[in-house]
Enzyme design. Structure first.
Site, PDB file in Angstrom:
ATOM      1  CB  SER A  53      -0.937  -0.042   1.215  1.00  0.00           C
ATOM      2  OG  SER A  53      -1.829   1.050   1.203  1.00  0.00           O
ATOM      3  CG  HIS A 102      -4.131  -1.205  -0.884  1.00  0.00           C
ATOM      4  ND1 HIS A 102      -4.073  -1.349   0.487  1.00  0.00           N
ATOM      5  CD2 HIS A 102      -4.741  -2.327  -1.340  1.00  0.00           C
ATOM      6  CE1 HIS A 102      -4.612  -2.491   0.844  1.00  0.00           C
ATOM      7  NE2 HIS A 102      -5.022  -3.114  -0.253  1.00  0.00           N
ATOM      8  CG  ASP A 150      -6.202  -5.946   2.011  1.00  0.00           C
ATOM      9  OD1 ASP A 150      -6.824  -6.980   2.275  1.00  0.00           O
ATOM     10  OD2 ASP A 150      -6.107  -5.456   0.866  1.00  0.00           O
TER      11      ASP A 150
END
EC number: 3.1.1.61
Length: 321
Positions: free
Chosen positions: A138, A165, A258
């Protein structure tokens, strides 16, 4: 006069694990000098045990571990790793990993049987890669993943599925961003193609990735489940089902949690899960969540993880001569 086999003293808290390790070490041809319950021992007792190496499966804060690390004049190996079920495909690989730690230190016993794996086939550009690892990231991820790929040779029998992400507007730019200065083939998803060794597949941001029964890539217009786009959790489970147990995951810099639960499922099936360390990560929240959950086998900088993966591949897929 027959030469005495190298002697190993085993300290393992779990009685079942202790029994399994004794059997495996004996099969290798090593001599088991001691395999007592650690709860019955004090640090001063260890000085009376004469061995060529110690193998420990103890809690990190164990006083026995602390004493041996400070006072032992023979090698101390920390951990044999989680032992897969004997009928699991990963069990021979676990045996090879353990033997690979012991043999360089103790030599090859005159008696016993060394574990082996079948040699991997020569990589075929028309065939599936031998291993597929997920790179999850991310915030700060593109820089970390680029450093990782810049260090890792693209000639390995390996492919990556890269779940990042990021704003959808940058999806098409990711191959250029992370592919500079390395030989990896960085690709946006092409439905109908097959994932091949030497490739890094960028997971679509707003569309779900999938695999058809014949292994070809598929894309759905359905959004990813959950709050993250793409869902690293879903990608990890997808790759595990399609390529397990010959798969793994590295969680790089990022925010949020996540993928944590799916990393636990990878661990349960015997696959490797690694994380970028807090020192090198621009944002350590996501890899830290995997580490705090107890699911990370290894931590390091992107460069350290690349070097470790190259060694891991050589060890996992090498055949005994």
């Amino acid at each position: 006069m027959t030469e005495q086999a190298p002697g190993i003293a085993l300290l393992a808290c779990d009685a079942g694990q202790r029994q399994q390790l004794v059997q495996v070490l004996s099969t290798f041809g090593y001599r088991i000098v001691s395999a007592e319950d650690p709860a019955s021992l004090q640090p001063e007792d260890l000085a009376q045990i004469k061995v060529d190496a110690w193998l420990l499966e103890l809690a990190d804060e164990s006083p026995l571990t602390e004493w041996l690390l400070e006072h032992s004049d023979v090698p101390v190996l920390l951990g044999a790793g989680e032992i897969p079920a004997a009928d699991c495909e990963d069990y021979p690989r676990w045996q090879c990993r353990l033997y690979g730690k012991l043999q360089p230190l103790l030599g090859t016993p005159a008696q016993g049987q060394a574990p082996s794996l079948a040699a991997p086939p020569t990589p075929n550009p028309e065939a599936h890669p031998i291993c597929v690892w997920v790179l999850g990231a991310s915030l700060g991820g593109p820089s970390a993943v680029k450093r990782f790929l810049d260090t890792l040779p693209a000639s390995l029998p390996l492919a990556f599925v890269y779940a990042q992400h990021i704003d959808p507007g940058f999806e098409q730019q990711l191959p250029q961003v992370i592919g500079r200065q390395n030989d990896w083939k960085i690709l946006n998803c092409r439905p109908g193609s097959r994932l091949q060794a030497g490739e890094v597949l960028v997971v679509p941001i707003n569309r779900q990735l999938g695999f058809a029964e014949d292994g070809t890539l598929a894309v759905s217009d359905e959004p990813w489940p959950g709050p993250y786009q793409p869902s690293i959790e879903t990608v990890l489970d997808l790759v595990s089902r399609q390529f397990g147990p010959a798969c793994g995951a590295i969680i790089f810099s990022g925010m949020g949690e996540d993928g944590v639960a799916a990393c636990g499922r990878l661990r349960q099936q015997g696959s490797e899960v690694w994380t970028q360390d807090t020192v090198s990560a621009a944002c350590a929240t996501m890899p830290g969540a995997v580490l705090d959950a107890g699911f990370s086998h290894r931590q390091g900088s992107p460069e350290e993880l690349a070097a470790a993966l190259e060694r891991w591949l050589a060890r996992e897929w090498s055949a005994a001569s």
